[in-house]
Design an enzyme around this catalytic site. Sequence first.
Site, PDB file in Angstrom:
ATOM      1  N   ARG A 107       0.070   3.236  14.661  1.00  0.00           N
ATOM      2  CA  ARG A 107      -1.670   3.519  13.658  1.00  0.00           C
ATOM      3  C   ARG A 107      -1.733   4.682  14.405  1.00  0.00           C
ATOM      4  O   ARG A 107      -1.021   5.028  15.079  1.00  0.00           O
ATOM      5  CB  ARG A 107      -2.423   2.064  13.868  1.00  0.00           C
ATOM      6  CG  ARG A 107      -1.975   0.600  13.307  1.00  0.00           C
ATOM      7  CD  ARG A 107      -2.857  -0.227  13.824  1.00  0.00           C
ATOM      8  NE  ARG A 107      -4.062  -0.332  12.901  1.00  0.00           N
ATOM      9  CZ  ARG A 107      -4.928  -0.904  12.979  1.00  0.00           C
ATOM     10  NH1 ARG A 107      -4.862  -1.857  14.244  1.00  0.00           N
ATOM     11  NH2 ARG A 107      -5.657  -0.897  12.348  1.00  0.00           N
ATOM     12  N   HIS A 108      -2.750   4.747  13.200  1.00  0.00           N
ATOM     13  CA  HIS A 108      -3.654   6.623  13.600  1.00  0.00           C
ATOM     14  C   HIS A 108      -4.343   6.567  14.648  1.00  0.00           C
ATOM     15  O   HIS A 108      -4.547   4.926  14.767  1.00  0.00           O
ATOM     16  CB  HIS A 108      -3.943   6.781  12.173  1.00  0.00           C
ATOM     17  CG  HIS A 108      -5.097   5.670  11.501  1.00  0.00           C
ATOM     18  ND1 HIS A 108      -6.508   5.506  12.385  1.00  0.00           N
ATOM     19  CD2 HIS A 108      -4.696   4.819  10.324  1.00  0.00           C
ATOM     20  CE1 HIS A 108      -6.491   4.256  11.540  1.00  0.00           C
ATOM     21  NE2 HIS A 108      -5.759   3.554  10.396  1.00  0.00           N
ATOM     22  N   ASN A 114     -13.169   2.846  11.291  1.00  0.00           N
ATOM     23  CA  ASN A 114     -12.582   1.651  11.874  1.00  0.00           C
ATOM     24  C   ASN A 114     -13.533   1.224  13.303  1.00  0.00           C
ATOM     25  O   ASN A 114     -14.003   0.462  13.221  1.00  0.00           O
ATOM     26  CB  ASN A 114     -11.290   2.041  13.691  1.00  0.00           C
ATOM     27  CG  ASN A 114      -9.989   2.307  12.723  1.00  0.00           C
ATOM     28  OD1 ASN A 114      -9.464   3.472  12.990  1.00  0.00           O
ATOM     29  ND2 ASN A 114      -9.683   1.093  11.878  1.00  0.00           N
ATOM     30  N   ARG A 163      -6.617  10.716   8.767  1.00  0.00           N
ATOM     31  CA  ARG A 163      -5.841   9.988  10.001  1.00  0.00           C
ATOM     32  C   ARG A 163      -4.805  10.279  10.705  1.00  0.00           C
ATOM     33  O   ARG A 163      -4.421  10.285  11.479  1.00  0.00           O
ATOM     34  CB  ARG A 163      -6.537   8.346  10.622  1.00  0.00           C
ATOM     35  CG  ARG A 163      -6.735   7.783   9.154  1.00  0.00           C
ATOM     36  CD  ARG A 163      -7.537   6.247   8.967  1.00  0.00           C
ATOM     37  NE  ARG A 163      -6.549   5.691   7.885  1.00  0.00           N
ATOM     38  CZ  ARG A 163      -7.465   5.166   6.746  1.00  0.00           C
ATOM     39  NH1 ARG A 163      -8.048   6.385   5.669  1.00  0.00           N
ATOM     40  NH2 ARG A 163      -6.896   4.353   5.843  1.00  0.00           N
ATOM     41  N   GLU A 183      -2.774   3.230   3.280  1.00  0.00           N
ATOM     42  CA  GLU A 183      -2.976   2.160   3.597  1.00  0.00           C
ATOM     43  C   GLU A 183      -3.004   1.020   2.740  1.00  0.00           C
ATOM     44  O   GLU A 183      -3.669   1.659   1.337  1.00  0.00           O
ATOM     45  CB  GLU A 183      -3.981   1.872   4.681  1.00  0.00           C
ATOM     46  CG  GLU A 183      -4.820   0.694   5.037  1.00  0.00           C
ATOM     47  CD  GLU A 183      -3.690  -0.179   5.407  1.00  0.00           C
ATOM     48  OE1 GLU A 183      -2.545  -0.106   5.154  1.00  0.00           O
ATOM     49  OE2 GLU A 183      -4.172  -0.979   6.792  1.00  0.00           O
ATOM     50  N   HIS A 249      -0.372   3.042   8.622  1.00  0.00           N
ATOM     51  CA  HIS A 249      -2.250   2.121   8.772  1.00  0.00           C
ATOM     52  C   HIS A 249      -1.202   0.663   9.363  1.00  0.00           C
ATOM     53  O   HIS A 249      -0.347  -0.140   9.132  1.00  0.00           O
ATOM     54  CB  HIS A 249      -2.340   1.946   7.626  1.00  0.00           C
ATOM     55  CG  HIS A 249      -2.533   3.480   7.015  1.00  0.00           C
ATOM     56  ND1 HIS A 249      -4.335   4.077   7.548  1.00  0.00           N
ATOM     57  CD2 HIS A 249      -2.132   4.327   6.786  1.00  0.00           C
ATOM     58  CE1 HIS A 249      -3.234   5.538   7.205  1.00  0.00           C
ATOM     59  NE2 HIS A 249      -2.923   5.437   6.418  1.00  0.00           N
TER      60      HIS A 249
HETATM   61  O1  F6P Z   1      -8.883  -1.809   9.409  1.00  0.00           O
HETATM   62  C1  F6P Z   1      -8.304  -1.273   9.173  1.00  0.00           C
HETATM   63  C2  F6P Z   1      -7.425  -1.466   7.616  1.00  0.00           C
HETATM   64  O2  F6P Z   1      -6.444  -0.030   8.048  1.00  0.00           O
HETATM   65  C3  F6P Z   1      -8.286  -1.467   6.963  1.00  0.00           C
HETATM   66  O3  F6P Z   1      -8.035   0.166   6.113  1.00  0.00           O
HETATM   67  C4  F6P Z   1      -7.334  -2.014   5.974  1.00  0.00           C
HETATM   68  O4  F6P Z   1      -7.736  -2.617   4.768  1.00  0.00           O
HETATM   69  C5  F6P Z   1      -6.919  -3.528   6.588  1.00  0.00           C
HETATM   70  O5  F6P Z   1      -6.968  -2.659   8.175  1.00  0.00           O
HETATM   71  C6  F6P Z   1      -6.332  -3.840   6.860  1.00  0.00           C
HETATM   72  O6  F6P Z   1      -5.604  -4.919   7.448  1.00  0.00           O
HETATM   73  P1  F6P Z   1      -6.117  -6.087   7.082  1.00  0.00           P
HETATM   74  O7  F6P Z   1      -5.305  -7.190   6.478  1.00  0.00           O
HETATM   75  O8  F6P Z   1      -6.182  -7.772   8.185  1.00  0.00           O
HETATM   76  O9  F6P Z   1      -7.596  -6.600   6.286  1.00  0.00           O
END
Ligand code: F6P
Length: 379
Positions: A107-108, A114, A163, A183, A249
């Site tokens: 990941r970044h 975050n 990022r 992402e 991501h």
């Molecule tokens: O929180 C970081 C992230 O990369 C968000 O941008 C993204 O929506 C999420 O994680 C994805 O993870 P999850 O599907 O568990 O919400």
Amino acid sequence: MFLESVCEDQKVLEQNYRLKMKYSPDYSGVKMEEALADFKDRIAKYEAVYETITDRSLHYVKLIDMVTGRGHMDVNRISGYIPGKMVFYLMQICKALGRPRRIWLTRHGESMYNVQGKIGGNSGLSTRGAAYTQLLPAVLASRVPTFGGKPIPVAVWTSTLDRTIATAANLPYPKVRWKTLDEIQSGICDGMTYAEIQEKMPEEHEMRKRDKLRYRYPSGESYMDVIQRLEPVVIEAERDRSCICIVAHQAVLRALYGYFMNQSLEKVPVIDIPLHTLMELTPKADGTMAETRFHIDVDKALQEMDWMDSSLKEREGACNPQSDSEIHADDLPEISDAGLSTSFPGRDGGFRRSVSMAELAASEMVIAQHVRRMNQNYE
Ligand code: F6P
């Protein structure tokens, strides 16, 4: 649809037998030549009953000596979208056995979103995230395999979001930006925290909780959408013979990891993909991947850099007692050919433009120590 793999190239067969001898539990503890004789005997028995496909009225694909790199395919009575895609996929993945390669996923570095617990967006890196960009290159460099005494070329793939681009900035390898690696689109929830979504859109929160794999954010995407859009990345990663470091991501890496590590679709949305961790996937002889994770302790590195900062200040002060307020990092000469980027995470989360030679040397020491420690732990 039948799938038949034919290989008559003795060199490839011999190579395969030896791999099998080395890794198969059937032959653990048995001497290579003895195991080989036993295995050849076993193959002769298979051959005695084996039936090749010759009936042209059947639907089949034959892969003929594909792994030699000079083979071909016999595609018989194949039509339709999914069978057509399977043929395309096989064309990409059936390739000559080559040099060892690795695929790294990371990941970044930690982003400002975050830190704030917000999803989506295009925020920059936090101080911890910026420290990761400094530590990652040496860890990755220490993991690049060699072939014929030379390191195998590495390509770095990022998304188009700031990022990941910032995280890869110090990696000294050619880079490709893929929009496909962006992402998961969280649509109208972009920029919100999970608690805000639960409070303002309780039905959306509930629906996602019930079926995270298929839930699609309004005006956004579901995990299934992400999995589908990643197909070209997967094909390219399979086809490429160099090592690839994919900086992306959480959701996207869950999908890629799920593919490479053969995880079930239902499991994909909950796979653990922590920040500041380099995941190394190494193809094994049986077609599966071995995985090793390298956690990079950015907090420790930041503490050590802080400690160096203060001890350097003390030493600089001791050399030049009257100049305490006159020494600024900005006044020091720019270092452009130091191998590492000259940008360092400042304590305020920003970047300092330049660093002294002493600081740079000291930070390299910290990084080298980290890499040594990590390799000791894992190897
Ligand atoms: O929180 C970081 C992230 O990369 C968000 O941008 C993204 O929506 C999420 O994680 C994805 O993870 P999850 O599907 O568990 O919400």
